[in-house]
Design a protein around this motif. Structure first.
Motif: not given
Length: 222
Positions: A127-132
């Protein structure tokens, strides 16, 4: 009674009031000295207290720095680093890369999809830093032979999307892969001919030519 006479040589007889004043001044001086001593003791105690607090903060910072370096793996001897690299390569040999994963897909669904290949030890969806989710995952098996079975599921569908299954490669620290730029036939050529100086330079300036006018026809007035 007869009054006794006092003889004083080299000075006058002190008056009783002056003697009392001198005693009071000496008493006040003693009080001031004791107050100054108390203030000095208080300042010394405060300095010791501040020094102790600074030492505690420095110790806490050193402990925090050591913890961060331990987590980041900055302080490692070559033997432990080689052992960790070998264990990482061993784990990567039992793992596969799964691309084009649906964003709504869960690790349990990916595990169920590769369950027929072998025993799935772990499924990691990045995931990316936003949790996506980024759209790809790593599947780790307990057996090395399960990797070849998992490669058979390449281009299989999960949630209506074709998966891309490849063996996981081991990232070497300090090494970066270089991908050359592909040839684009639609892009214009950037080739420029070298500048060739002329045999002679124009007296009118660079890139300028004299303007020739056609002579006008003589038409006299009638």
């Amino acid at each position: 009674m007869e009054e006794e006479e006092h003889e004083v040589y080299g000075g006058e007889i002190p008056v009783e009031g002056e003697m009392e004043g001198d005693l009071d001044a000496a008493h006040h001086a003693d009080v001031d000295m004791s107050t100054a001593d108390d203030d000095a003791v208080k300042e010394l105690d405060e300095m010791k207290k501040r020094l102790k607090e600074m030492e505690e903060e420095a110790a806490a910072l050193r402990e925090m720095q050591a913890k961060v370096e331990k987590e980041m793996g900055a302080v490692q001897d070559p033997a432990s680093a080689a052992a960790s690299q070998a264990s990482k390569e061993e784990v990567d040999s039992r793992s596969v890369f799964v691309g084009n994963v649906d964003y709504a897909c869960t690790p349990e669904e990916v595990q169920q999809h590769f369950q027929s290949c072998g025993t799935v030890n772990r499924v990691t969806i990045l995931t990316d830093k936003f949790g996506h989710p980024k759209g790809f995952a790593y599947v780790e098996f307990l057996e090395v032979e399960a990797v070849q079975e998992a490669l058979v599921l390449n281009e299989s569908e999960l949630h209506g999307r074709q998966l891309k299954v490849l063996p996981k490669r081991t990232n070497v620290p300090g090494m970066k892969q270089y991908f050359p730029r592909r040839f684009n036939p639609y892009a214009g050529y950037r080739f420029r001919r070298p500048y060739v100086p002329p045999y002679f330079y124009s007296p009118y300036g660079y890139g300028k030519v004299p303007r020739f006018r056609r002579p006008a026809r003589y038409m006299p007035y009638y």
